[in-house]
Scaffold this motif. Sequence first.
Motif, mmCIF file in Angstrom:
data_model
loop_
_atom_site.group_PDB
_atom_site.id
_atom_site.type_symbol
_atom_site.label_atom_id
_atom_site.label_comp_id
_atom_site.label_asym_id
_atom_site.label_seq_id
_atom_site.Cartn_x
_atom_site.Cartn_y
_atom_site.Cartn_z
ATOM 1 N N VAL A 1 41.224 -5.487 6.400
ATOM 2 C CA VAL A 1 42.387 -4.905 6.967
ATOM 3 C C VAL A 1 43.176 -5.397 7.212
ATOM 4 O O VAL A 1 44.093 -4.912 6.542
ATOM 5 C CB VAL A 1 41.811 -4.531 8.178
ATOM 6 C CG1 VAL A 1 42.567 -3.319 8.927
ATOM 7 C CG2 VAL A 1 40.586 -3.466 8.026
ATOM 8 N N GLY B 1 45.331 4.539 8.193
ATOM 9 C CA GLY B 1 44.683 4.683 9.535
ATOM 10 C C GLY B 1 46.095 3.251 10.154
ATOM 11 O O GLY B 1 47.056 3.033 9.808
ATOM 12 N N TRP C 1 41.130 0.133 12.461
ATOM 13 C CA TRP C 1 39.634 0.291 11.554
ATOM 14 C C TRP C 1 38.823 0.007 13.291
ATOM 15 O O TRP C 1 39.337 -1.249 14.030
ATOM 16 C CB TRP C 1 40.090 -1.222 10.774
ATOM 17 C CG TRP C 1 38.248 -1.469 10.245
ATOM 18 C CD1 TRP C 1 37.609 -0.446 9.233
ATOM 19 C CD2 TRP C 1 37.584 -2.541 10.694
ATOM 20 N NE1 TRP C 1 36.378 -1.691 9.251
ATOM 21 C CE2 TRP C 1 36.447 -2.458 9.713
ATOM 22 C CE3 TRP C 1 37.994 -3.775 11.262
ATOM 23 C CZ2 TRP C 1 35.451 -4.139 9.580
ATOM 24 C CZ3 TRP C 1 37.076 -5.149 11.201
ATOM 25 C CH2 TRP C 1 35.593 -4.348 10.656
ATOM 26 N N VAL D 1 42.812 1.440 5.030
ATOM 27 C CA VAL D 1 43.228 1.676 6.703
ATOM 28 C C VAL D 1 44.413 1.519 6.307
ATOM 29 O O VAL D 1 44.970 1.650 7.506
ATOM 30 C CB VAL D 1 41.773 0.786 7.262
ATOM 31 C CG1 VAL D 1 42.930 -0.052 8.690
ATOM 32 C CG2 VAL D 1 40.541 0.871 7.634
#
Length: 288
Positions: free
Chosen positions: A193, A175, A178, A171
């Motif tokens: 995260v 990303g 999450w 992540v």
Amino acid sequence: MADSAGTRVGIGLPAAIPGARPGQIVEWARRSEAAGFASLATLDRLVYDNYEPLVTLGAAAAVTERIGLGTYVLLAPNRGPSALLASQAATLDRLSGGRFTLGLGVGTRPDDYRATGADFGRRGRRLDEVLTELHETWTGRPGPVRVGPAPSNGRPRIVLGGRSGPALDRVGRFGDGWIAGSTGFFAEGAAAVRAAWRRHGRDGAPRLMAVAYFALGEDGARYAREYLTDYYAFVGAGAAAVADSALTTPDAVRDTVAAMGEAGCDELVLFPCRAEPAQVDLLAAALG
């Protein structure tokens, strides 16, 4: 739709419920937007009686105008060439006016991978490759050929699932957020995260999401148990624990949304265990 703590509430489409009819899915999408839910979501399984997620969201996009759309999560490693997935995701993003969030993960069912000939053992490494290739495809780098169409805002938002160390670190590398596969793991995963986000020098903060199941109304607990023990039969005895976690009363819905808000969850996505569109109305009423 959001609770007093600011947690947005999304709702899953009944596309992964065996026997769900096309008309139910379309009506579900319409009612969800009218009720004010934050997003419509799909699950991804291949060796099961469910509708394909991206095609299903395309149908939902056609009958809605404002509600977000998301795959939570799509099994990217068994999707074939990344250029094709890039085109499909960008198409859905364009058709929906930028409402699409591409949620990706690896899954835990070997049969889904056998069905496509993908390598289950290297699915995490393949997801890393897919994410790199998606970014390169959408930006036109490193080669001169750019797969169309161009997404609405450079690329769709990307949310990643998973609970392993590499998944949570991913992540921070790739990303925008999450999504936890269960509410029980959310706090631990969210902390990991956030740490990965800082470790990789990311600005801002990751979007933090979670998934839960619901079945409301008469015999809600029975419907939840029948569906979830079948859907999660591959985990053996653990399927019963998933079924027991389903939200089957209005109080359970409200308490869970409130608890997730206090835990820092930005959006809780509630997936149904019954396909009747009346479930949308019952969930909206429970949330007040």
